[in-house]
Design a protein around this motif. Structure first.
Motif: not given
Ligand SMILES: Cc1cc2nc3c(=O)[nH]c(=O)nc-3n(C[C@H](O)[C@H](O)[C@H](O)COP(=O)(O)O)c2cc1C
Length: 160
Positions: A70-72, A74, A9, A111
């Motif tokens: 995730g892309s939260n 970005n 990631k 995360d």
């Protein structure tokens, strides 16, 4: 420690955060290493000399790495990866939250979190790099500082 997931990631962007005295800042990183050194787990981050983050790391004692899977975040990664803490207050972009053990905070909404104590730093001896690496990455010869942080705490967003 979720090493494989972290490494898969980090190339999408993670937050490297540091507090030094009263100043706090974060910047986006896309490179890093995790491994074992001196019988302890280590996270090594690479920071170019002219980054504001480098100024804080030079005077600080620890750093954190906060990784969104995730892309939260970005948009925030984009801003923290293009704007300097010299020019903007990044606490208006992301939410700093207190860490468990380090003075440096972590970033809300990620995360995976690593809290690291700086044990060693080294400027890359870039003159010895292969020519293709030099021309692709260091036309200005601004070789990275490598900060080796002993991982003293790590957890996921659910606290495990
Ligand atoms: C995806 C991405 C990854 C990045 N990785 C690094 C890195 O590993 N090391 C580095 O020195 N700069 C890296 N940068 C650039 C810094 O995040 C950027 O220059 C930032 O504005 C520095 O902020 P500062 O001056 O507040 O420290 C990256 C930028 C992006 C967008």
């Amino acid at each position: 420690m979720n090493m494989e997931k972290t490494m898969s990631k980090i190339k999408n962007g993670a937050f490297l955060s540091v507090r030094s005295r009263t100043k706090v800042n974060t910047m986006t990183i896309g490179w890093g290493y995790m491994g074992i050194m001196w019988n302890k787990p280590y996270f090594m981050v690479l920071v170019r000399p002219h980054r504001y983050t480098n100024e804080l790391l030079e005077n600080g004692e620890d750093f954190t790495v906060s990784i969104p899977f995730g892309s939260n975040l970005n948009k925030e990664l984009g801003i923290c990866g293009t704007k300097s803490g010299i020019d903007i207050d990044k606490s208006e972009i992301v939410e700093f939250v207190p860490s468990k053990l380090t003075k440096s905070p972590v970033i809300k909404g990620c995360d995976m979190y690593y809290e690291c104590k700086i044990r060693f730093k080294q400027l890359m001896n870039g003159e010895e790099f292969p020519e293709d690496v030099k021309s692709a990455n260091y036309p200005q010869k601004d070789y990275h500082y490598m900060y080796f942080g002993e991982i003293i705490e790590c957890y996921s967003n659910d606290g495990k």
